[in-house]
Write a protein that holds these residues in place. Structure first.
Motif, PDB file in Angstrom:
ATOM      1  N   ALA A   1       7.984  66.060  45.400  1.00 51.41           N
ATOM      2  CA  ALA A   1       9.343  67.031  44.842  1.00 51.41           C
ATOM      3  C   ALA A   1       9.061  65.041  45.012  1.00 51.41           C
ATOM      4  CB  ALA A   1       9.587  66.995  46.444  1.00 51.41           C
ATOM      5  N   ARG A   2      10.816  64.552  44.397  1.00 49.81           N
ATOM      6  CA  ARG A   2      11.624  63.770  44.224  1.00 49.81           C
ATOM      7  C   ARG A   2      12.978  64.429  44.687  1.00 49.81           C
ATOM      8  NH1 ARG A   2      14.925  65.083  41.608  1.00 49.81           N
ATOM      9  NH2 ARG A   2      16.383  62.835  41.376  1.00 49.81           N
ATOM     10  N   ASN A   3      13.383  63.724  45.600  1.00 50.94           N
ATOM     11  CA  ASN A   3      15.364  64.310  45.545  1.00 50.94           C
ATOM     12  C   ASN A   3      15.895  62.541  45.172  1.00 50.94           C
ATOM     13  OD1 ASN A   3      14.316  63.878  48.312  1.00 50.94           O
ATOM     14  ND2 ASN A   3      16.933  63.118  48.682  1.00 50.94           N
ATOM     15  N   MET A   4      16.774  62.260  45.211  1.00 48.09           N
ATOM     16  CA  MET A   4      17.919  61.977  45.048  1.00 48.09           C
ATOM     17  C   MET A   4      19.110  61.985  45.563  1.00 48.09           C
ATOM     18  SD  MET A   4      19.976  59.545  41.287  1.00 48.09           S
ATOM     19  CE  MET A   4      18.607  58.995  40.999  1.00 48.09           C
ATOM     20  N   VAL A   5      19.943  60.228  46.006  1.00 47.67           N
ATOM     21  CA  VAL A   5      20.947  60.048  46.793  1.00 47.67           C
ATOM     22  C   VAL A   5      21.742  58.801  46.301  1.00 47.67           C
ATOM     23  CG1 VAL A   5      22.282  59.323  48.676  1.00 47.67           C
ATOM     24  CG2 VAL A   5      20.435  61.000  48.677  1.00 47.67           C
ATOM     25  N   LYS A   6      22.927  58.888  45.397  1.00 49.65           N
ATOM     26  CA  LYS A   6      23.809  58.219  44.384  1.00 49.65           C
ATOM     27  C   LYS A   6      25.016  58.001  45.244  1.00 49.65           C
ATOM     28  CE  LYS A   6      24.780  58.719  40.346  1.00 49.65           C
ATOM     29  NZ  LYS A   6      25.650  58.245  40.001  1.00 49.65           N
ATOM     30  N   ALA A   7      26.000  56.927  45.544  1.00 49.35           N
ATOM     31  CA  ALA A   7      27.330  56.386  45.445  1.00 49.35           C
ATOM     32  C   ALA A   7      27.692  55.620  44.101  1.00 49.35           C
ATOM     33  CB  ALA A   7      26.872  55.208  46.883  1.00 49.35           C
TER      34      ALA A   7
ATOM     35  N   PHE B   1      20.333  45.983  38.969  1.00 52.38           N
ATOM     36  CA  PHE B   1      18.410  46.133  39.461  1.00 52.38           C
ATOM     37  C   PHE B   1      17.470  46.706  39.906  1.00 52.38           C
ATOM     38  CE2 PHE B   1      21.631  42.401  40.786  1.00 52.38           C
ATOM     39  CZ  PHE B   1      21.019  41.396  40.303  1.00 52.38           C
ATOM     40  N   PHE B   2      16.458  46.848  39.601  1.00 54.15           N
ATOM     41  CA  PHE B   2      15.206  48.062  39.795  1.00 54.15           C
ATOM     42  C   PHE B   2      14.178  47.970  40.584  1.00 54.15           C
ATOM     43  CE2 PHE B   2      12.945  51.364  38.446  1.00 54.15           C
ATOM     44  CZ  PHE B   2      12.997  52.314  38.542  1.00 54.15           C
ATOM     45  N   ASN B   3      14.028  48.428  41.774  1.00 50.85           N
ATOM     46  CA  ASN B   3      13.118  48.041  42.752  1.00 50.85           C
ATOM     47  C   ASN B   3      11.837  49.826  42.729  1.00 50.85           C
ATOM     48  OD1 ASN B   3      11.332  48.040  44.094  1.00 50.85           O
ATOM     49  ND2 ASN B   3      12.307  46.452  45.325  1.00 50.85           N
ATOM     50  N   PRO B   4      11.287  49.926  41.851  1.00 54.29           N
ATOM     51  CA  PRO B   4      10.407  51.592  41.197  1.00 54.29           C
ATOM     52  C   PRO B   4       9.571  51.664  42.608  1.00 54.29           C
ATOM     53  CG  PRO B   4       9.309  49.731  40.620  1.00 54.29           C
ATOM     54  CD  PRO B   4      10.796  48.804  41.210  1.00 54.29           C
ATOM     55  N   ASP B   5       9.791  51.503  43.679  1.00 53.37           N
ATOM     56  CA  ASP B   5       8.819  51.656  45.249  1.00 53.37           C
ATOM     57  C   ASP B   5       9.582  50.076  46.390  1.00 53.37           C
ATOM     58  OD1 ASP B   5       7.938  52.819  46.756  1.00 53.37           O
ATOM     59  OD2 ASP B   5       5.796  52.729  45.971  1.00 53.37           O
ATOM     60  N   ARG B   6      10.211  50.323  47.182  1.00 56.16           N
ATOM     61  CA  ARG B   6      10.797  49.555  48.016  1.00 56.16           C
ATOM     62  C   ARG B   6       9.358  49.521  49.314  1.00 56.16           C
ATOM     63  NH1 ARG B   6      13.048  50.900  52.639  1.00 56.16           N
ATOM     64  NH2 ARG B   6      13.704  53.310  53.012  1.00 56.16           N
TER      65      ARG B   6
ATOM     66  N   GLU C   1      27.332  50.512  41.274  1.00 58.43           N
ATOM     67  CA  GLU C   1      26.532  52.063  41.444  1.00 58.43           C
ATOM     68  C   GLU C   1      25.374  51.820  42.388  1.00 58.43           C
ATOM     69  OE1 GLU C   1      26.308  55.917  39.069  1.00 58.43           O
ATOM     70  OE2 GLU C   1      26.239  54.545  37.424  1.00 58.43           O
ATOM     71  N   GLY C   2      24.428  52.510  43.129  1.00 54.70           N
ATOM     72  CA  GLY C   2      23.517  52.530  43.863  1.00 54.70           C
ATOM     73  C   GLY C   2      23.249  53.626  43.645  1.00 54.70           C
ATOM     74  N   PHE C   3      21.486  54.145  44.224  1.00 53.60           N
ATOM     75  CA  PHE C   3      21.096  54.444  44.575  1.00 53.60           C
ATOM     76  C   PHE C   3      19.796  55.187  44.808  1.00 53.60           C
ATOM     77  CE2 PHE C   3      19.419  54.506  39.784  1.00 53.60           C
ATOM     78  CZ  PHE C   3      17.370  54.153  40.476  1.00 53.60           C
ATOM     79  N   ILE C   4      18.893  55.878  46.279  1.00 52.71           N
ATOM     80  CA  ILE C   4      18.137  55.665  46.333  1.00 52.71           C
ATOM     81  C   ILE C   4      16.660  57.252  45.998  1.00 52.71           C
ATOM     82  CG2 ILE C   4      16.652  55.904  48.064  1.00 52.71           C
ATOM     83  CD1 ILE C   4      18.760  54.496  50.032  1.00 52.71           C
ATOM     84  N   ASN C   5      15.605  56.203  45.005  1.00 53.94           N
ATOM     85  CA  ASN C   5      14.796  57.967  44.416  1.00 53.94           C
ATOM     86  C   ASN C   5      13.968  58.095  45.484  1.00 53.94           C
ATOM     87  OD1 ASN C   5      14.932  60.492  42.505  1.00 53.94           O
ATOM     88  ND2 ASN C   5      13.961  59.080  41.003  1.00 53.94           N
ATOM     89  N   HIS C   6      13.510  59.049  45.410  1.00 54.18           N
ATOM     90  CA  HIS C   6      12.948  59.322  46.749  1.00 54.18           C
ATOM     91  C   HIS C   6      11.548  60.448  45.956  1.00 54.18           C
ATOM     92  CE1 HIS C   6       9.933  59.968  50.674  1.00 54.18           C
ATOM     93  NE2 HIS C   6      10.067  60.897  50.510  1.00 54.18           N
ATOM     94  N   GLY C   7      10.870  59.573  46.687  1.00 57.48           N
ATOM     95  CA  GLY C   7       9.235  60.438  45.277  1.00 57.48           C
ATOM     96  C   GLY C   7       8.191  60.468  47.260  1.00 57.48           C
TER      97      GLY C   7
ATOM     98  N   LEU D   1      14.939  51.977  44.495  1.00 59.36           N
ATOM     99  CA  LEU D   1      15.809  51.427  44.178  1.00 59.36           C
ATOM    100  C   LEU D   1      16.955  51.262  43.068  1.00 59.36           C
ATOM    101  CD1 LEU D   1      15.867  49.823  47.643  1.00 59.36           C
ATOM    102  CD2 LEU D   1      16.031  51.302  47.552  1.00 59.36           C
ATOM    103  N   GLY D   2      18.062  51.656  42.519  1.00 65.59           N
ATOM    104  CA  GLY D   2      18.454  51.019  41.649  1.00 65.59           C
ATOM    105  C   GLY D   2      20.276  50.667  41.878  1.00 65.59           C
ATOM    106  N   LEU D   3      20.388  49.369  41.789  1.00 66.04           N
ATOM    107  CA  LEU D   3      21.984  48.854  41.952  1.00 66.04           C
ATOM    108  C   LEU D   3      22.449  48.438  40.747  1.00 66.04           C
ATOM    109  CD1 LEU D   3      21.503  47.137  44.937  1.00 66.04           C
ATOM    110  CD2 LEU D   3      23.369  48.495  45.229  1.00 66.04           C
ATOM    111  N   SER D   4      23.493  48.817  40.098  1.00 64.41           N
ATOM    112  CA  SER D   4      24.715  47.784  39.118  1.00 64.41           C
ATOM    113  C   SER D   4      26.463  47.808  39.547  1.00 64.41           C
ATOM    114  CB  SER D   4      24.668  49.796  38.140  1.00 64.41           C
ATOM    115  OG  SER D   4      25.361  48.748  36.715  1.00 64.41           O
TER     116      SER D   4
END
Length: 408
Positions: free
Chosen positions: A256-262, A325-330, A276-282, A302-305
């Motif tokens: 599953a996946r879910n995103m939280v973004k602000a 900035f994009f980090n596909p897996d912290r 803008e920033g998000f965490i997309n949990h896979g 993690l994504g930051l703009s």
């Protein structure tokens, strides 16, 4: 003579039908009168943007996934449309309205030095540019006080109504969440509501296929929701967004996946700033591979703009810039695992990315924009002991973008 008479009858009937249609329907390009919900009024509108682009440098490892310049050869140049919209909005009554939007987007096909072909966009089998149905929906206004019900294919709450509008340069690039293919539109049912009469606070809820314009091929749905607020005469905007989708769910495979973004942004006629920033949990979204063994792991992308624009000559010349900035897996561990394999189609877990763009927006007349800009995306390999272009390389493109709008 009989055949000629039949043709004349058909022509006359067609003229009569067309006349009746035009009398029953008013075409109006004035946004304010259309938005008032005047029954039996419609608006034809659209816009287009494209570029003359020159690839100044190409990533040697052909990274970037579905990015528009992935695989484009160094020194290659081209004229290309990246989006053409043709839409029609119609007020059936004060309570009901409908919209349909045809879109042709991202017609990009390139072959790299190794002979590998990369295609990005919505193309026919012969690679010709064509329209597809992006929006087709019915809106029931004030199904209860302050809330509209939307049935059909429509905009999702992800970014189109908030960060994309404050950023203001979709003609240059998608937002940070859009680049990672969070759906901007979907087929389903939505509630769009406001908590106050002035429209300063509201919410959006949606359940859809999660496949945009592509038909659903599984039993799982994508759930979207957000809360938003506007302050200081609607110049300051804040959004909190979340979504969730099951991708596979059996006793042995919970995927599953879910995103939280602000998002927060401030915009007026002279300048705008946004973040803008998000965490997309896979959940169970990557495999860590070491030798012949593989472990299924969770991943948090993690994504930051950060972006800004400012007026140089009011109404004529604007400057803008942005960095992502994009980090596909912290949780990436290159000491325990030799490499990672991702299960989500738009994420490469082995590569961090940094995107930068900057340019000038010249507006010779309202709704016409000429935008010289620079497009840069860098790639950092994350496996242990990488060197040279495997460790770091980039794509660099110089562009002259044009963007024009009609009917809005």
């Amino acid at each position: 003579m009989i055949r000629i008479g039949n043709y004349l009858i058909v022509i006359l009937l067609s003229i009569c039908s067309t006349s009746s249609f035009l009398k029953a329907q008013v075409f109006n390009s004035d946004d304010s009168s259309f938005a008032a919900g005047t029954p039996k009024t419609g608006r034809l509108w659209g816009y287009a943007f494209g570029d003359y682009a020159i690839k100044a440098h190409s990533d040697s490892m052909v990274r970037g996934g579905a990015n528009q310049y992935t695989g484009m050869k160094e020194s290659e140049n081209a004229f290309a449309f990246r989006r053409i919209y043709l839409g029609y909005d119609y007020n059936i009554s004060k309570k009901f309205s409908t919209e349909i939007l045809l879109a042709a987007e991202d017609n990009v096909t390139h072959t790299n030095a190794a002979g590998n072909t990369t295609t990005s966009g919505d193309l026919l089998t012969n690679n010709k540019y064509t329209f597809y149905i992006k929006y087709a929906n019915l809106r029931w206004r004030n199904i209860w006080r302050g809330t509209d019900l939307i049935l059909g294919q429509s905009m999702t709450p992800a970014f189109s109504a908030n960060s994309e509008r404050v950023w203001g340069y979709r003609s240059v690039e998608r937002t940070v969440a859009d680049i990672r293919r969070t759906p901007s539109f979907d087929l389903g049912v939505s509630l769009q509501g406001r908590f106050d009469n002035e429209g300063n606070y509201g919410y959006d809820l949606m359940v859809g296929n999660g496949t945009s314009a592509v038909p659903e091929n599984n039993k799982f749905k994508w759930f979207y929701g957000d809360l938003w607020a506007s302050f200081f005469d609607k110049k300051l905007k804040i959004q909190l967004y979340g979504d969730y989708e099951r991708l596979n769910w059996t006793n042995s495979w919970h995927h599953a996946r879910n995103m939280v973004k602000a998002f927060i942004g401030y915009a007026d006629k002279l300048y705008a700033l946004g973040a803008e920033g998000f965490i997309n949990h896979g959940q169970n979204d990557v495999a860590g591979i070491s030798g012949s063994s593989a472990d299924t792991l969770n991943a948090d992308a993690l994504g930051l703009s950060f972006f800004g624009r400012a007026s140089i000559l009011p109404g004529k010349l604007m400057a803008f810039s942005r960095i992502d900035f994009f980090n596909p897996d912290r949780h990436y561990d290159n000491q325990k695992y030799e490499t990672y394999q991702g299960f989500s189609s738009h994420y490469d877990p082995n590569t961090k990315e940094k995107f930068i763009t900057a340019g000038l927006d010249f507006t010779p007349v309202g709704n016409v924009h000429i935008i010289p800009n620079v497009w840069y995306n860098s790639y950092d390999g994350r496996q242990a002991n990488l060197t040279g272009v495997e460790k770091h390389d980039y794509d660099l493109v110089y562009r002259l973008t044009f963007h024009y709008v009609f009917g809005k």
